[in-house]
Design an enzyme around this catalytic site. Structure first.
Site, PDB file in Angstrom:
ATOM      1  N   GLY A   8       0.755  -1.246   0.000  1.00 46.81           N
ATOM      2  CA  GLY A   8       0.000   0.000   0.000  1.00 46.81           C
ATOM      3  C   GLY A   8       0.783   1.292   0.000  1.00 46.81           C
ATOM      4  N   GLU A  18       3.787  -6.922   1.846  1.00 46.78           N
ATOM      5  CA  GLU A  18       3.463  -7.256   0.445  1.00 46.78           C
ATOM      6  C   GLU A  18       3.536  -6.018  -0.437  1.00 46.78           C
ATOM      7  OE1 GLU A  18      -0.574  -8.595   0.785  1.00 46.78           O
ATOM      8  OE2 GLU A  18      -0.017 -10.515   1.649  1.00 46.78           O
ATOM      9  N   PRO A  19       4.679  -5.367  -0.539  1.00 43.58           N
ATOM     10  CA  PRO A  19       4.745  -4.158  -1.364  1.00 43.58           C
ATOM     11  C   PRO A  19       4.755  -4.490  -2.853  1.00 43.58           C
ATOM     12  CG  PRO A  19       6.935  -4.725  -0.611  1.00 43.58           C
ATOM     13  CD  PRO A  19       5.997  -5.722   0.031  1.00 43.58           C
ATOM     14  N   TYR A  42      -8.149   5.200 -13.269  1.00 42.71           N
ATOM     15  CA  TYR A  42      -8.108   5.804 -11.920  1.00 42.71           C
ATOM     16  C   TYR A  42      -7.793   7.298 -11.948  1.00 42.71           C
ATOM     17  CZ  TYR A  42      -6.773   0.870 -11.367  1.00 42.71           C
ATOM     18  OH  TYR A  42      -6.675  -0.486 -11.472  1.00 42.71           O
ATOM     19  N   CYS A  86      -9.966   4.558 -29.911  1.00 43.79           N
ATOM     20  CA  CYS A  86     -11.203   5.295 -30.180  1.00 43.79           C
ATOM     21  C   CYS A  86     -12.080   5.419 -28.951  1.00 43.79           C
ATOM     22  CB  CYS A  86     -11.943   4.609 -31.319  1.00 43.79           C
ATOM     23  SG  CYS A  86     -10.925   4.654 -32.788  1.00 43.79           S
ATOM     24  N   GLU A  87     -11.602   6.133 -27.962  1.00 43.91           N
ATOM     25  CA  GLU A  87     -12.351   6.423 -26.743  1.00 43.91           C
ATOM     26  C   GLU A  87     -11.888   7.772 -26.234  1.00 43.91           C
ATOM     27  OE1 GLU A  87     -13.620   3.978 -23.919  1.00 43.91           O
ATOM     28  OE2 GLU A  87     -13.257   2.086 -24.960  1.00 43.91           O
ATOM     29  N   ARG A  92      -3.867   3.052 -16.543  1.00 42.31           N
ATOM     30  CA  ARG A  92      -4.104   3.657 -15.228  1.00 42.31           C
ATOM     31  C   ARG A  92      -4.763   5.030 -15.300  1.00 42.31           C
ATOM     32  NH1 ARG A  92      -0.919   5.144 -11.813  1.00 42.31           N
ATOM     33  NH2 ARG A  92      -2.164   4.354 -10.099  1.00 42.31           N
TER      34      ARG A  92
END
Ligand code: LLP
Length: 420
Positions: A241, A276-277, A319, A344-345, A315
């Site tokens: 995290g 858990e990086p 996000y 095409c978005e 990403r």
């Protein structure tokens, strides 16, 4: 700190000019720096080692599952946090010992549980009671006791983007923390399981340690309660995290600060602490190299159309993430522009209304901080090739994932005979 810098006016990865990579491999292409991976791995490992005498660092493979990247981290003594049979196979293929693998994930299949048992992985992080029952039965049938911990949901707001928050009560992850003692009582006596601790992971790209500290404090209370109920607690998995700076000048807590906080909060836990990086190790060890196709006039700003797109680096579209954009050979002049890919978005936009290096068609550019959750989330949308990856070390570089062509994927498809 990373090993991407301008040398003689040109962006290099360590001693390799990015133009050489682009010429040899084509664009778009991901470039990773071995020295940066090693540095981040060592800094993180040393920082959390200060938190206690027994620590285990498992790289979150989802952040960057490339075999060569995993090998670099295996050589640094990292284990792996995996969330699928595919990631487990990769971690092992890269040389990570089964005993150093932690298996997380909210929906493990029976086939994946069997794969983990047969490989002899180090730990299963359970998400629900039934999963523990099934795992215990499968292990007992093999004459094994599966090492396991319960993942709890501490109901803490990680203060990050909603789509990468995992520790609030409404999220799908973990067991409500207040139900953990009763579930522990029922699962711990089962023959096929060695239920030895608890786990937590509240979200990703955390820009403050406060929510982690709140979550860990709740875990500390749970450890004490479980011990008071007679359970042997030897392992606590503190998840990943820790965020990274994506913008120039952004400050984010560093691994040393995380280690110091963990040392303080867990002082009298007397357990093996597991970490858990993902992002903190790999994000700033990678860049996406792209070529400018066109500079198209826009109503307010020009559109810099590059050959990388949302399918290569999703990403930003997913996000609202920020990735710095710069020219591989900056002239020193800048202009205000938008940067977009060819898909095409309207969400295929990397930057809007941003002051960037003045750039023109045919120039090379880079999207920064692209080592985590970028290539691994790439797709072939719009029937674009799957983006290749290159690893640099000193003045050498090598393709560590070849470009997969749209034609190769077409070869896996078939038109049934009964269609005319
Ligand atoms: N452990 C567990 C159980 C996880 O679910 C994750 C990430 C990690 C560790 C590693 O977290 P990190 O240290 O990398 O923050 N695709 C998103 C990020 C998703 C993270 C999912 N879980 C993004 O691009 O921002």
């Amino acid at each position: 700190m990373n090993h991407f810098e301008l040398i003689g006016g040109e962006m290099h990865a360590e001693q390799v000019p990015l133009t050489s990579v682009a010429r040899a491999v084509g664009t778009p292409v991901y470039v990773y720096s071995t020295a940066t991976l090693q540095r981040h791995a060592r800094v993180y490992k040393a920082a959390v080692a200060l938190a206690g005498p027994r620590t285990h660092v498992a790289f979150a493979v989802k952040a960057n599952p490339n075999l060569a990247v995993l090998r670099v981290l295996a050589n640094e003594g990292f284990g792996a946090d995996v969330v699928s049979g595919g990631e487990m196979a990769r971690a092992m293929a890269a040389g990570i010992a089964a005993r150093d693998i932690v298996f997380s994930g909210v929906g493990k299949t029976r086939a994946e549980l069997a794969q983990g048992l047969d490989a002899g992985i180090g730990q299963f992080n359970l998400e629900l009671e039934e999963e523990g029952v099934v795992l215990a039965q499968m292990a007992a049938a093999r004459g094994l006791r599966a090492p396991a911990v319960l993942r709890v949901n501490p109901d803490v707001d990680a203060g990050t983007h909603d789509k990468i928050s995992t520790g609030k009560a409404e999220n799908k992850f973990g067991l409500p923390i207040d139900q953990a003692p009763a579930i522990f009582d029922r699962l711990a006596p089962l023959e096929g399981i060695n239920l030895r601790g608890i786990a937590v992971h509240i979200g990703s790209q955390l820009s403050s340690l406060a929510p982690l500290e709140a979550a860990y404090t709740r875990l500390g209370k749970l450890v004490a309660d479980l011990r008071a109920a007679g359970h042997l607690i030897t392992h606590v998995d503190l998840g990943g995290g820790l965020g990274v700076p994506y913008r120039a000048g952004e400050t984010i807590p560093n691994p040393e600060e995380l280690g110091a906080m963990v040392a303080r909060v867990t002082r009298d836990w007397d357990v093996e602490l597991q970490f858990e990086p993902g992002r903190a190790i790999v994000a700033n060890a990678g860049m996406l190299v792209t070529e400018v196709l066109w500079v198209k006039p826009g109503v307010t700003n020009p559109w810099v159309i590059v050959d990388a797109a949302m399918n290569d680096l999703p990403r930003v579209a997913l996000y609202d993430a920020h990735h710095e954009f710069s020219a591989v050979r900056p002239s020193g002049k800048t202009f205000t522009a938008n940067v977009a890919g060819p898909v095409c978005e309207s969400s295929d936009v990397f930057a809007k209304n941003r002051e960037i290096d003045l750039i023109e068609a045919g120039d090379l550019a880079v999207l920064h901080s692209a080592g985590a959750y970028c290539a691994t989330m790439a797709s072939m949308y719009n029937s674009r090739a799957l983006v290749p990856e290159v690893l640099v070390s000193g003045d050498r570089f090598e393709i560590v994932a070849r470009r997969v062509s749209a034609e190769a994927i077409m070869g896996e498809e078939q038109v049934p005979d009964w269609l005319e």
